[in-house]
Design a protein around this motif. Structure first.
Motif, PDB file in Angstrom:
ATOM      1  N   ARG A   7      40.136  50.063  31.702  1.00  9.52           N
ATOM      2  CA  ARG A   7      38.844  50.768  31.722  1.00  9.52           C
ATOM      3  C   ARG A   7      37.738  49.820  32.189  1.00  9.52           C
ATOM      4  O   ARG A   7      37.514  48.775  31.570  1.00  9.52           O
ATOM      5  N   ASN A   8      37.065  50.222  33.263  1.00  5.62           N
ATOM      6  CA  ASN A   8      35.892  49.494  33.769  1.00  5.62           C
ATOM      7  C   ASN A   8      36.159  47.992  33.905  1.00  5.62           C
ATOM      8  O   ASN A   8      35.313  47.160  33.565  1.00  5.62           O
ATOM      9  N   LEU A   9      37.321  47.644  34.425  1.00  3.42           N
ATOM     10  CA  LEU A   9      37.730  46.249  34.511  1.00  3.42           C
ATOM     11  C   LEU A   9      37.010  45.566  35.674  1.00  3.42           C
ATOM     12  O   LEU A   9      37.029  46.055  36.811  1.00  3.42           O
ATOM     13  N   ALA A  10      36.380  44.440  35.390  1.00  2.00           N
ATOM     14  CA  ALA A  10      35.648  43.694  36.420  1.00  2.00           C
ATOM     15  C   ALA A  10      35.961  42.209  36.297  1.00  2.00           C
ATOM     16  O   ALA A  10      36.136  41.682  35.194  1.00  2.00           O
ATOM     17  N   ALA A  18      36.167  40.048  42.626  1.00  2.00           N
ATOM     18  CA  ALA A  18      37.589  40.380  42.819  1.00  2.00           C
ATOM     19  C   ALA A  18      37.912  41.802  42.391  1.00  2.00           C
ATOM     20  O   ALA A  18      38.739  42.473  43.021  1.00  2.00           O
ATOM     21  N   LEU A  19      37.301  42.269  41.311  1.00  2.00           N
ATOM     22  CA  LEU A  19      37.501  43.635  40.821  1.00  2.00           C
ATOM     23  C   LEU A  19      36.169  44.237  40.439  1.00  2.00           C
ATOM     24  O   LEU A  19      35.303  43.555  39.873  1.00  2.00           O
ATOM     25  N   GLU A  53      44.274  35.622  33.248  1.00  2.00           N
ATOM     26  CA  GLU A  53      42.837  35.559  33.537  1.00  2.00           C
ATOM     27  C   GLU A  53      42.114  36.417  32.505  1.00  2.00           C
ATOM     28  O   GLU A  53      42.696  37.377  31.964  1.00  2.00           O
ATOM     29  N   LYS A  54      40.860  36.105  32.254  1.00  2.00           N
ATOM     30  CA  LYS A  54      40.055  36.902  31.338  1.00  2.00           C
ATOM     31  C   LYS A  54      39.081  37.762  32.133  1.00  2.00           C
ATOM     32  O   LYS A  54      38.412  37.269  33.043  1.00  2.00           O
ATOM     33  N   PRO A  55      38.953  39.041  31.796  1.00  2.00           N
ATOM     34  CA  PRO A  55      38.005  39.899  32.524  1.00  2.00           C
ATOM     35  C   PRO A  55      36.569  39.542  32.167  1.00  2.00           C
ATOM     36  O   PRO A  55      36.281  39.088  31.054  1.00  2.00           O
ATOM     37  N   ASP A  56      35.667  39.747  33.113  1.00  2.00           N
ATOM     38  CA  ASP A  56      34.241  39.583  32.825  1.00  2.00           C
ATOM     39  C   ASP A  56      33.749  40.737  31.960  1.00  2.00           C
ATOM     40  O   ASP A  56      32.850  40.572  31.142  1.00  2.00           O
ATOM     41  N   SER A  57      34.339  41.905  32.185  1.00  2.00           N
ATOM     42  CA  SER A  57      34.009  43.076  31.360  1.00  2.00           C
ATOM     43  C   SER A  57      35.155  44.072  31.483  1.00  2.00           C
ATOM     44  O   SER A  57      36.008  43.963  32.359  1.00  2.00           O
ATOM     45  N   ILE A 208      45.645  52.903  45.806  1.00  2.00           N
ATOM     46  CA  ILE A 208      45.166  52.193  46.993  1.00  2.00           C
ATOM     47  C   ILE A 208      43.968  51.338  46.598  1.00  2.00           C
ATOM     48  O   ILE A 208      42.968  51.855  46.077  1.00  2.00           O
ATOM     49  N   VAL A 209      44.089  50.020  46.826  1.00  2.00           N
ATOM     50  CA  VAL A 209      43.054  49.070  46.414  1.00  2.00           C
ATOM     51  C   VAL A 209      42.438  48.419  47.650  1.00  2.00           C
ATOM     52  O   VAL A 209      43.149  48.034  48.583  1.00  2.00           O
ATOM     53  N   ALA A 210      41.113  48.312  47.651  1.00  2.00           N
ATOM     54  CA  ALA A 210      40.398  47.641  48.746  1.00  2.00           C
ATOM     55  C   ALA A 210      39.138  47.003  48.206  1.00  2.00           C
ATOM     56  O   ALA A 210      38.365  47.653  47.487  1.00  2.00           O
ATOM     57  N   GLU A 211      38.956  45.721  48.505  1.00  2.00           N
ATOM     58  CA  GLU A 211      37.745  44.982  48.127  1.00  2.00           C
ATOM     59  C   GLU A 211      37.432  45.136  46.638  1.00  2.00           C
ATOM     60  O   GLU A 211      36.286  45.331  46.233  1.00  2.00           O
ATOM     61  N   GLY A 212      38.478  45.058  45.824  1.00  2.00           N
ATOM     62  CA  GLY A 212      38.310  45.101  44.379  1.00  2.00           C
ATOM     63  C   GLY A 212      38.110  46.471  43.782  1.00  2.00           C
ATOM     64  O   GLY A 212      37.897  46.598  42.572  1.00  2.00           O
ATOM     65  N   ARG A 213      38.181  47.499  44.605  1.00  2.00           N
ATOM     66  CA  ARG A 213      37.970  48.868  44.117  1.00  2.00           C
ATOM     67  C   ARG A 213      39.244  49.695  44.269  1.00  2.00           C
ATOM     68  O   ARG A 213      39.946  49.577  45.274  1.00  2.00           O
ATOM     69  N   LEU A 214      39.498  50.542  43.283  1.00  2.00           N
ATOM     70  CA  LEU A 214      40.610  51.476  43.355  1.00  2.00           C
ATOM     71  C   LEU A 214      40.119  52.727  44.072  1.00  2.00           C
ATOM     72  O   LEU A 214      39.330  53.503  43.533  1.00  2.00           O
ATOM     73  N   MET A 215      40.584  52.910  45.312  1.00  2.00           N
ATOM     74  CA  MET A 215      40.053  53.975  46.162  1.00  2.00           C
ATOM     75  C   MET A 215      40.619  55.352  45.802  1.00  2.00           C
ATOM     76  O   MET A 215      39.920  56.362  45.859  1.00  2.00           O
ATOM     77  N   GLN A 216      41.921  55.399  45.468  1.00  2.00           N
ATOM     78  CA  GLN A 216      42.577  56.670  45.179  1.00  2.00           C
ATOM     79  C   GLN A 216      43.896  56.395  44.491  1.00  2.00           C
ATOM     80  O   GLN A 216      44.572  55.391  44.772  1.00  2.00           O
ATOM     81  N   VAL A 217      44.282  57.282  43.580  1.00  2.00           N
ATOM     82  CA  VAL A 217      45.579  57.206  42.907  1.00  2.00           C
ATOM     83  C   VAL A 217      46.255  58.565  43.034  1.00  2.00           C
ATOM     84  O   VAL A 217      45.627  59.604  42.825  1.00  2.00           O
ATOM     85  N   GLY A 218      47.536  58.560  43.387  1.00  2.00           N
ATOM     86  CA  GLY A 218      48.265  59.820  43.501  1.00  2.00           C
ATOM     87  C   GLY A 218      49.716  59.574  43.847  1.00  2.00           C
ATOM     88  O   GLY A 218      50.145  58.437  44.040  1.00  2.00           O
ATOM     89  N   THR A 219      50.496  60.638  43.922  1.00  2.00           N
ATOM     90  CA  THR A 219      51.880  60.507  44.341  1.00  2.00           C
ATOM     91  C   THR A 219      51.910  60.075  45.807  1.00  2.00           C
ATOM     92  O   THR A 219      50.917  60.242  46.537  1.00  2.00           O
ATOM     93  N   PRO A 220      53.023  59.505  46.268  1.00  2.00           N
ATOM     94  CA  PRO A 220      53.096  59.142  47.687  1.00  2.00           C
ATOM     95  C   PRO A 220      52.761  60.306  48.615  1.00  2.00           C
ATOM     96  O   PRO A 220      52.054  60.120  49.617  1.00  2.00           O
ATOM     97  N   ARG A 221      53.240  61.501  48.290  1.00  2.00           N
ATOM     98  CA  ARG A 221      52.940  62.669  49.129  1.00  2.00           C
ATOM     99  C   ARG A 221      51.450  62.991  49.133  1.00  2.00           C
ATOM    100  O   ARG A 221      50.875  63.322  50.173  1.00  2.00           O
ATOM    101  N   GLU A 222      50.811  62.897  47.955  1.00  2.00           N
ATOM    102  CA  GLU A 222      49.371  63.181  47.876  1.00  2.00           C
ATOM    103  C   GLU A 222      48.556  62.159  48.666  1.00  2.00           C
ATOM    104  O   GLU A 222      47.630  62.536  49.395  1.00  2.00           O
ATOM    105  N   ILE A 223      48.894  60.887  48.521  1.00  2.00           N
ATOM    106  CA  ILE A 223      48.149  59.845  49.223  1.00  2.00           C
ATOM    107  C   ILE A 223      48.302  59.992  50.732  1.00  2.00           C
ATOM    108  O   ILE A 223      47.341  59.839  51.490  1.00  2.00           O
TER     109      ILE A 223
END
Length: 335
Positions: A7-10, A18-19, A53-57, A208-223
């Motif tokens: 949750r809200n990992l940075a 990084a995240l 590693e320890k999260p900042d938040s 799908i992850v890009a530049e520390g952000r989770l862009m989308q999550v789904g089944t392979p067919r959905e993505i």
């Protein structure tokens, strides 16, 4: 096994973020793959879950328990790294048994032996138990590394591109093996890769992850079929999706605000010699299929074609769109 919730990992390293507020839920017994380029934040996510590693938040939950303040040894996770990291002076048996000999586990010699031999059979390395790890092939060493994680029976398995250093044939074999093992055990597994084939063939869901952000999550067919934006659309598909101006080819019905049309192989109809609007530049012959490199106006496209299609470089063809993907000026998907 256990479910995992982020949750809200940075996390920031110096000037690099990084995240950024990453949220992800992994169900008990699910195989989730994080897919993205180098530097996207995939490995950082694994290291935060493992406690390296320890999260900042943010919050990390394993089996409903907040583990963000716990030491790595208390989190009950197993990590498989890209490099094998075996003990060279030990046999395969000793490498597999090593995690079970920790005093906190309090396992009998009989139980350790049973688990080691069971896992060795599972990863098909049981015929090499007495060999030194230095006398194994790359594929065998990777099986031992995976087996050393499996033998522990943790809450979650974390795997950081464990197959990337293997040759193509061995990678294909171990993809199938790893998916088979995960199903047999019903284990929770978070796997990191930049290889879209690994993601498509193994994952229950892909993130799908890009530049520390989770862009989308789904089944392979959905993505693949319903990407949220241009970046996600470009991560899956071979050959890569063609990105074209909205008015380049006929056949589509772009909604208002369309800036870019995304055309995969299945979105392009080819007719040879009729109402030509494109030309074959060159052809890659791949045996069971051909990659056609096509020029339409000032734009280049790549698509697949039947190897028996009677075409040659220089031929004029008609290209028509069929239900392509549409994106606005910001790269967001339009329905």
């Amino acid at each position: 096994m256990a479910d995992v919730v982020l949750r809200n990992l940075a996390k920031r390293f110096g000037d690099t973020q990084a995240l950024v507020d990453l949220d992800l839920s992994i169900r008990d017994g699910e195989f989730v793959v994080l897919l993205g380029p180098t530097g996207a934040g995939k490995t950082t996510t694994l290291r935060l879950i493992a406690g390296l590693e320890k999260p900042d938040s943010g919050r990390i939950e394993i089996g409903g328990r907040n583990v963000a303040a716990e030491a790595p040894a208390e989190r009950d996770v197993a990590f498989v790294f890209q490099q094998y990291s075996l003990y060279p002076h030990m046999t395969v048996y000793e490498n597999l048994a090593f995690p079970l000999k920790a005093p906190v586990r309090k396992l009998s010699a009989e139980e350790i032996d049973r688990r080691v031999r069971e896992v060795a059979r599972m990863v098909r390395i049981d015929h090499k138990l007495e060999n030194r790890s230095t006398r194994l092939s790359g594929g065998e060493m990777q099986r031992v590394a995976i087996g050393r994680a499996l033998v522990r029976r943790p809450a979650i398995y974390l795997m950081d591109e464990p197959l990337s250093s293997l040759d193509a044939k061995l990678r294909a074999e171990l993809r199938l093996e790893l998916k088979r093992i995960q199903k047999e055990l019903g284990s929770t597994l978070l796997y990191v890769t930049h290889d879209q084939v690994e993601a498509m063939t193994m994952a229950d869901r892909i993130g799908i992850v890009a530049e520390g952000r989770l862009m989308q999550v789904g089944t392979p067919r959905e993505i693949y079929g319903n990407p949220a934006n241009l970046h996600v659309a470009a991560r899956l598909g071979q050959p890569h999706i063609n990105l074209l101006p909205a008015d380049l080819l006929p056949g589509g019905q772009p909604p208002a605000g369309t800036k870019t049309v995304g055309a995969r192989t299945e979105h392009l109809d080819i007719i040879v010699g009729k109402d030509a609007n494109a030309e074959i530049d060159w052809i890659e012959h791949l045996g069971d299929q051909n990659h056609l490199h096509i020029r339409a106006g000032n734009h280049k496209l790549v698509t697949l074609a039947d190897p028996y299609l009677a075409i040659a470089p220089g031929d004029r063809i008609s290209l028509t769109l069929r239900d392509p993907l549409y994106f606005d000026a910001g790269g967001q998907r339009l329905s």
